[in-house]
Motif scaffolding. Structure first.
Motif, PDB file in Angstrom:
ATOM      1  N   GLN A 146     -46.046  34.646 -16.477  1.00  0.00           N
ATOM      2  CA  GLN A 146     -45.106  35.519 -17.166  1.00  0.00           C
ATOM      3  C   GLN A 146     -45.274  36.921 -16.617  1.00  0.00           C
ATOM      4  OE1 GLN A 146     -42.726  34.838 -19.627  1.00  0.00           O
ATOM      5  NE2 GLN A 146     -42.122  36.978 -19.272  1.00  0.00           N
ATOM      6  N   MET A 147     -44.204  37.481 -16.097  1.00  0.00           N
ATOM      7  CA  MET A 147     -44.257  38.786 -15.450  1.00  0.00           C
ATOM      8  C   MET A 147     -43.361  39.749 -16.223  1.00  0.00           C
ATOM      9  SD  MET A 147     -44.129  37.628 -11.441  1.00  0.00           S
ATOM     10  CE  MET A 147     -42.392  37.183 -11.512  1.00  0.00           C
ATOM     11  N   ASN A 148     -43.960  40.745 -16.806  1.00  0.00           N
ATOM     12  CA  ASN A 148     -43.234  41.745 -17.587  1.00  0.00           C
ATOM     13  C   ASN A 148     -43.317  43.112 -16.920  1.00  0.00           C
ATOM     14  OD1 ASN A 148     -42.722  39.781 -19.580  1.00  0.00           O
ATOM     15  ND2 ASN A 148     -44.622  40.287 -20.663  1.00  0.00           N
ATOM     16  N   ASN A 149     -42.407  43.985 -17.312  1.00  0.00           N
ATOM     17  CA  ASN A 149     -42.388  45.347 -16.787  1.00  0.00           C
ATOM     18  C   ASN A 149     -42.480  45.359 -15.261  1.00  0.00           C
ATOM     19  OD1 ASN A 149     -42.258  48.128 -16.926  1.00  0.00           O
ATOM     20  ND2 ASN A 149     -44.481  48.370 -17.236  1.00  0.00           N
TER      21      ASN A 149
ATOM     22  N   VAL B 241     -34.208  40.788 -10.437  1.00  0.00           N
ATOM     23  CA  VAL B 241     -34.311  41.424 -11.743  1.00  0.00           C
ATOM     24  C   VAL B 241     -34.412  42.933 -11.550  1.00  0.00           C
ATOM     25  CG1 VAL B 241     -36.843  41.222 -11.792  1.00  0.00           C
ATOM     26  CG2 VAL B 241     -35.558  41.332 -13.951  1.00  0.00           C
ATOM     27  N   GLN B 242     -33.952  43.668 -12.523  1.00  0.00           N
ATOM     28  CA  GLN B 242     -34.054  45.124 -12.458  1.00  0.00           C
ATOM     29  C   GLN B 242     -35.456  45.575 -12.866  1.00  0.00           C
ATOM     30  OE1 GLN B 242     -30.846  46.681 -14.905  1.00  0.00           O
ATOM     31  NE2 GLN B 242     -29.540  46.915 -13.093  1.00  0.00           N
ATOM     32  N   ALA B 243     -35.830  46.727 -12.390  1.00  0.00           N
ATOM     33  CA  ALA B 243     -37.114  47.311 -12.760  1.00  0.00           C
ATOM     34  C   ALA B 243     -37.229  47.387 -14.282  1.00  0.00           C
ATOM     35  CB  ALA B 243     -37.268  48.687 -12.149  1.00  0.00           C
ATOM     36  N   GLY B 244     -38.395  47.014 -14.770  1.00  0.00           N
ATOM     37  CA  GLY B 244     -38.625  46.961 -16.202  1.00  0.00           C
ATOM     38  C   GLY B 244     -38.341  45.606 -16.814  1.00  0.00           C
ATOM     39  N   GLY B 245     -37.738  44.733 -16.055  1.00  0.00           N
ATOM     40  CA  GLY B 245     -37.388  43.406 -16.551  1.00  0.00           C
ATOM     41  C   GLY B 245     -38.532  42.420 -16.455  1.00  0.00           C
ATOM     42  N   SER B 246     -38.222  41.174 -16.800  1.00  0.00           N
ATOM     43  CA  SER B 246     -39.227  40.115 -16.857  1.00  0.00           C
ATOM     44  C   SER B 246     -38.725  38.853 -16.161  1.00  0.00           C
ATOM     45  CB  SER B 246     -39.556  39.769 -18.311  1.00  0.00           C
ATOM     46  OG  SER B 246     -40.097  40.869 -19.004  1.00  0.00           O
ATOM     47  N   LEU B 247     -39.671  38.099 -15.664  1.00  0.00           N
ATOM     48  CA  LEU B 247     -39.406  36.765 -15.129  1.00  0.00           C
ATOM     49  C   LEU B 247     -40.588  35.879 -15.491  1.00  0.00           C
ATOM     50  CD1 LEU B 247     -38.092  37.411 -11.490  1.00  0.00           C
ATOM     51  CD2 LEU B 247     -36.770  36.462 -13.378  1.00  0.00           C
TER      52      LEU B 247
END
Length: 118
Positions: A82-85, A12-18
């Motif tokens: 949940q991982m954001n930012n 995922v790109q920086a700032g994204g979520s998984l």
């Protein structure tokens, strides 16, 4: 037989979520503390977050507070992260752990790789 199976990792790109999932079997899910740990290349494994399945209480490492959220679906024996930012420093293999202190039962999954590109 105890199984902890992680899923949801990826690039995922920086700032994204998984959202990571940890599905458990072979033990009484509600009795355990379920935690997420991570290990980056060349670094020691560190605790990220954990949840007491019975009462839902949670803890977070300072580095992820406000960005990550741990939760559980007891009917599915599954814990989510949940991982954001996300940022590149979050790149690591993420492991699920189940711990039951009265008998010192300690189980680990095989991990799922999270890669955050800048």
């Amino acid at each position: 037989e105890v199984h902890l199976v992680e899923s949801g990792g990826g690039l995922v790109q920086a700032g994204g979520s998984l959202r990571l999932s940890c599905t458990a079997s072979g033990f009484t899910f509600d009795d355990y503390t379920i935690g997420w740990f991570r290990q980056a290349p060349g670094k020691e494994r560190e605790g990220v977050s954990c949840i007491e399945v019975l009462d839902g209480s949670t803890n977070y490492a300072d580095s992820v507070k406000g960005r990550f959220t741990i939760s559980s679906d007891n009917a599915k024996n599954t814990v989510y992260l949940q991982m954001n930012n996300l940022n590149p420093e979050d790149t690591a293999v993420y492991y699920c752990n189940a711990y039951y202190s009265p008998s010192n039962n300690d189980y680990w999954g095989k991990g799922t790789l999270v890669t955050v590109s800048s």
